[in-house]
Structure formats: C-alpha cells, structure tokens
Design a protein around this motif. Structure first.
Motif, mmCIF file in Angstrom:
data_model
loop_
_atom_site.group_PDB
_atom_site.id
_atom_site.type_symbol
_atom_site.label_atom_id
_atom_site.label_comp_id
_atom_site.label_asym_id
_atom_site.label_seq_id
_atom_site.Cartn_x
_atom_site.Cartn_y
_atom_site.Cartn_z
ATOM 1 N N ILE A 149 0.744 -1.073 0.043
ATOM 2 C CA ILE A 149 -0.135 0.018 -0.072
ATOM 3 C C ILE A 149 0.923 1.283 -0.061
ATOM 4 O O ILE A 149 0.717 2.373 -0.709
ATOM 5 C CB ILE A 149 -0.783 -0.031 1.254
ATOM 6 C CG1 ILE A 149 -1.885 -1.111 1.118
ATOM 7 C CG2 ILE A 149 -1.711 1.359 1.400
ATOM 8 C CD1 ILE A 149 -2.616 -1.403 2.291
ATOM 9 N N ASP A 150 1.870 1.279 0.969
ATOM 10 C CA ASP A 150 2.779 2.546 1.017
ATOM 11 C C ASP A 150 3.528 2.821 -0.400
ATOM 12 O O ASP A 150 3.727 3.887 -0.683
ATOM 13 C CB ASP A 150 3.552 2.268 2.180
ATOM 14 C CG ASP A 150 4.310 3.449 2.479
ATOM 15 O OD1 ASP A 150 3.821 4.532 2.675
ATOM 16 O OD2 ASP A 150 5.524 3.379 2.739
ATOM 17 N N CYS A 151 3.911 1.758 -0.979
ATOM 18 C CA CYS A 151 4.833 1.958 -2.060
ATOM 19 C C CYS A 151 4.126 2.411 -3.266
ATOM 20 O O CYS A 151 4.441 2.984 -3.916
ATOM 21 C CB CYS A 151 5.422 0.534 -2.369
ATOM 22 S SG CYS A 151 6.433 0.451 -3.759
ATOM 23 N N ASN A 152 2.723 1.782 -3.380
ATOM 24 C CA ASN A 152 2.038 2.099 -4.677
ATOM 25 C C ASN A 152 0.921 3.013 -4.625
ATOM 26 O O ASN A 152 0.349 3.275 -5.766
ATOM 27 C CB ASN A 152 1.386 0.782 -5.007
ATOM 28 C CG ASN A 152 2.644 -0.499 -5.527
ATOM 29 O OD1 ASN A 152 3.150 -0.047 -6.483
ATOM 30 N ND2 ASN A 152 2.710 -1.204 -4.726
ATOM 31 N N LEU A 153 0.470 3.448 -3.464
ATOM 32 C CA LEU A 153 -0.650 4.456 -3.357
ATOM 33 C C LEU A 153 -0.094 5.751 -2.547
ATOM 34 O O LEU A 153 0.952 5.496 -1.905
ATOM 35 C CB LEU A 153 -1.697 3.659 -2.482
ATOM 36 C CG LEU A 153 -2.387 2.569 -3.201
ATOM 37 C CD1 LEU A 153 -3.471 1.883 -2.259
ATOM 38 C CD2 LEU A 153 -2.851 2.744 -4.448
ATOM 39 N N LYS A 154 -1.201 6.615 -2.725
ATOM 40 C CA LYS A 154 -0.725 7.853 -1.684
ATOM 41 C C LYS A 154 -2.212 8.209 -1.012
ATOM 42 O O LYS A 154 -3.088 8.041 -1.449
ATOM 43 C CB LYS A 154 0.069 9.033 -2.560
ATOM 44 C CG LYS A 154 -1.117 9.421 -3.751
ATOM 45 C CD LYS A 154 -0.033 10.384 -4.475
ATOM 46 C CE LYS A 154 -1.046 11.049 -5.601
ATOM 47 N NZ LYS A 154 -0.391 12.032 -6.384
ATOM 48 N N ASN A 155 -1.716 9.257 -0.023
ATOM 49 C CA ASN A 155 -2.980 9.847 0.722
ATOM 50 C C ASN A 155 -3.831 8.672 1.232
ATOM 51 O O ASN A 155 -4.999 8.661 1.401
ATOM 52 C CB ASN A 155 -3.829 10.634 -0.355
ATOM 53 C CG ASN A 155 -3.221 11.884 -0.927
ATOM 54 O OD1 ASN A 155 -2.012 12.480 -0.341
ATOM 55 N ND2 ASN A 155 -3.535 12.109 -2.129
ATOM 56 N N VAL A 156 -3.107 7.486 1.776
ATOM 57 C CA VAL A 156 -3.967 6.493 2.671
ATOM 58 C C VAL A 156 -3.656 6.872 4.128
ATOM 59 O O VAL A 156 -2.663 7.421 4.517
ATOM 60 C CB VAL A 156 -3.167 5.107 2.275
ATOM 61 C CG1 VAL A 156 -3.933 4.346 2.996
ATOM 62 C CG2 VAL A 156 -3.531 4.961 0.772
ATOM 63 N N ILE A 157 -4.928 6.694 4.883
ATOM 64 C CA ILE A 157 -4.725 7.138 6.307
ATOM 65 C C ILE A 157 -4.602 5.725 6.991
ATOM 66 O O ILE A 157 -5.314 4.831 6.774
ATOM 67 C CB ILE A 157 -6.010 7.909 6.445
ATOM 68 C CG1 ILE A 157 -6.306 8.980 5.999
ATOM 69 C CG2 ILE A 157 -5.937 7.871 8.081
ATOM 70 C CD1 ILE A 157 -7.581 9.717 6.136
ATOM 71 N N PHE A 158 -3.459 5.691 8.014
ATOM 72 C CA PHE A 158 -3.300 4.541 8.605
ATOM 73 C C PHE A 158 -3.732 4.948 10.082
ATOM 74 O O PHE A 158 -2.967 5.769 10.698
ATOM 75 C CB PHE A 158 -1.995 4.164 8.661
ATOM 76 C CG PHE A 158 -1.468 3.700 7.040
ATOM 77 C CD1 PHE A 158 -1.395 2.268 6.815
ATOM 78 C CD2 PHE A 158 -1.100 4.396 6.442
ATOM 79 C CE1 PHE A 158 -0.981 1.819 5.736
ATOM 80 C CE2 PHE A 158 -0.565 3.896 5.067
ATOM 81 C CZ PHE A 158 -0.589 2.513 4.664
ATOM 82 N N LEU A 159 -4.724 4.052 10.541
ATOM 83 C CA LEU A 159 -5.176 4.212 11.989
ATOM 84 C C LEU A 159 -4.374 3.171 12.953
ATOM 85 O O LEU A 159 -4.753 2.147 12.578
ATOM 86 C CB LEU A 159 -6.507 4.212 12.181
ATOM 87 C CG LEU A 159 -7.173 4.333 13.583
ATOM 88 C CD1 LEU A 159 -6.517 5.630 14.318
ATOM 89 C CD2 LEU A 159 -8.513 4.086 13.768
ATOM 90 N N LEU A 160 -3.160 3.455 13.590
ATOM 91 C CA LEU A 160 -2.575 2.501 14.379
ATOM 92 C C LEU A 160 -2.836 2.830 15.966
ATOM 93 O O LEU A 160 -2.570 3.673 16.431
ATOM 94 C CB LEU A 160 -0.853 2.790 14.160
ATOM 95 C CG LEU A 160 -0.671 2.997 12.946
ATOM 96 C CD1 LEU A 160 0.946 3.599 12.690
ATOM 97 C CD2 LEU A 160 -0.928 1.652 12.047
ATOM 98 N N MET A 161 -3.451 1.603 16.415
ATOM 99 C CA MET A 161 -4.154 1.748 17.835
ATOM 100 C C MET A 161 -3.280 0.539 18.481
ATOM 101 O O MET A 161 -3.590 -0.571 18.521
ATOM 102 C CB MET A 161 -5.641 1.624 17.827
ATOM 103 C CG MET A 161 -6.523 2.629 16.797
ATOM 104 S SD MET A 161 -8.135 2.593 17.364
ATOM 105 C CE MET A 161 -8.443 0.939 16.168
ATOM 106 N N GLY A 162 -2.358 1.167 19.723
ATOM 107 C CA GLY A 162 -1.852 0.278 20.394
ATOM 108 C C GLY A 162 -0.407 0.062 20.057
ATOM 109 O O GLY A 162 0.064 0.211 18.946
ATOM 110 N N ASN A 163 0.258 -0.509 20.879
ATOM 111 C CA ASN A 163 2.027 -0.537 20.657
ATOM 112 C C ASN A 163 2.030 -1.459 19.476
ATOM 113 O O ASN A 163 3.140 -1.277 18.591
ATOM 114 C CB ASN A 163 2.724 -1.000 21.837
ATOM 115 C CG ASN A 163 2.806 0.311 22.963
ATOM 116 O OD1 ASN A 163 2.535 1.193 22.581
ATOM 117 N ND2 ASN A 163 2.699 -0.316 24.205
ATOM 118 N N ASN A 164 1.086 -2.637 19.158
ATOM 119 C CA ASN A 164 1.470 -3.547 18.184
ATOM 120 C C ASN A 164 1.343 -2.991 16.836
ATOM 121 O O ASN A 164 2.195 -3.067 16.014
ATOM 122 C CB ASN A 164 0.809 -4.556 18.490
ATOM 123 C CG ASN A 164 1.035 -5.782 17.409
ATOM 124 O OD1 ASN A 164 0.187 -5.713 16.384
ATOM 125 N ND2 ASN A 164 1.711 -6.806 17.725
ATOM 126 N N ALA A 165 0.234 -2.232 16.832
ATOM 127 C CA ALA A 165 0.036 -1.644 15.342
ATOM 128 C C ALA A 165 1.089 -0.318 15.131
ATOM 129 O O ALA A 165 1.373 -0.172 14.118
ATOM 130 C CB ALA A 165 -1.359 -0.945 15.529
#
Length: 219
Positions: free
Chosen positions: A151-167
């Motif tokens: 996703i990071d390499c091929n797309l842009k303007n994506v929102i990543f919601l990272l909840m918690g230390n694992n994420a």
C-alpha cells in the motif's frame, strides 16, 4: 487455502505472496491447525478483509492485532463480529464515536465500513480458540507487513490508524510521506484511557478525507 479467490484486485497482490517460501510454510502450519484444532475465524473468512474494494481504492487502514479468540466471534475483519455481542474494545470504539460525532452505532458487524474502502486488517489473520496470540510469529506478520508495504509503495494519501503498541510498531513500514498516520492507544479497557478515549479519531479521519476531496466514512 492459497487457492482463495477474491472479487477484487487484491487477488493479484495476494497471489504474489502465496508463492513465497515463508507463505507456503505458513499455510502448511495453518492447514494443519484447522485440521486438528479449533481456529478462528472460519477458514472462508481468513482473507475476507480484501474482498470489499479494489486495492487501488484503499482509503483507510485500521490495524488490529489478531482475531477474536472467542468461538464464532471473529469474522475476518479487525474489531468486527457478526455476533450480537459487543467486544469490550469495540464498545470503547463505539463510545468514542458517540462522544466524537454523536453517532450511536449498535451493529458490531463492520462490513459496511469495510465496503467504504477501509481495510480492517489484523497483523495475524488466525488464532486458536481461547488462546490469544497463539498464531503470532508463525509468518502472518510477514504477510501483513508486506501488505502494508505494498500500500505504502503504490498508493498515496492513505490514512493509517494505528491503535496500540503492536500497531504503532508498524509505523516504520510506512515511509511514503504522502501517507497520513494517526496513532492512539489500543481501545481495550486496559489502555483505552491512555490516548484513545477523547482522541476524536473518527472526526480526524473524516476531516483528513475532506481535505483530500474524498468521501467521508459513514461510521
């Protein structure tokens, strides 16, 4: 299991992973687990999160840890369940949704959210019943890390919601400065109070989408 057929363009990406040695070993292990033990979710739901929209339309990634280990609760989407039972983490997410946007949500099946180009991804896609993290460090993390990188390499303007230390530990995989990262504590009762509660995370996501002239998420 790697004969899974998706209705979306994620099929091509997953097929590339299916050919890799680590994934062949992972599937050998997972297939044996399903034959000999009780595993969540059902086999047909393992890759369900990739079946709601095409890869290129990915708008938001919500990253969980591993599926619910309560029998029949996991449905292949992070934080979601088809059961009429509200898991505690999901209850806290619904409480925040009410506080943030004054939306009262009662449906624990999050497939309507997934269908809005939201990838509800766990870092592990399977787990033994009543044994959390029992399929950690078996290869799933390599698979889901590679999905994030794709996703990071091929797309842009994506929102990543990272909840918690694992994420949050996955932030290092997101190197494209065209992406957006929102971090909070996990919504579980043990950590919700740290930074998830009153974070207004749902309005933050929608405001970002509006700033990009994208459709907001109907939570």
């Amino acid at each position: 299991m790697n004969n899974v057929k998706l209705k979306t363009s994620w099929q091509k990406i997953l097929e590339n992973e299916f050919k890799k040695p680590y994934f062949i070993d992972l599937m050998s292990f997972i297939n044996n687990e399903y034959r000999t033990k009780k595993v969540c979710p059902s086999k047909d739901d393992i890759f369900r999160c990739f079946n709601f929209f095409d890869f290129e339309n990915t708008t938001l990634v919500i990253l969980g840890q591993d599926p619910y280990h309560v029998p029949q609760m996991a449905d292949g989407l992070s934080f979601s369940t088809r059961l009429n039972i509200k898991p505690k983490s999901l209850m806290n997410m619904f409480n925040e949704l009410k506080t943030d946007l004054n939306i009262t949500r009662t449906n624990c099946d999050l497939s309507d959210i997934a269908s809005q180009n939201v990838l509800l991804l766990n870092t592990c896609l399977t787990v033994l019943e009543n044994k959390p993290l029992s399929h950690a460090n078996k290869g799933w993390e390599i698979f889901t890390d590679n999905i994030i990188k794709e996703i990071d390499c091929n797309l842009k303007n994506v929102i990543f919601l990272l909840m918690g230390n694992n994420a949050i530990s996955k932030e290092a995989l997101i190197v494209n400065n065209k992406q957006f990262i929102i971090k909070t504590s996990h919504p579980s009762p043990f950590s919700c109070h740290i930074s998830f509660k009153n974070s207004k995370v749902f309005s933050k996501i929608n405001n970002l989408l509006l700033s990009m002239n994208k459709s907001i998420i109907f939570w």
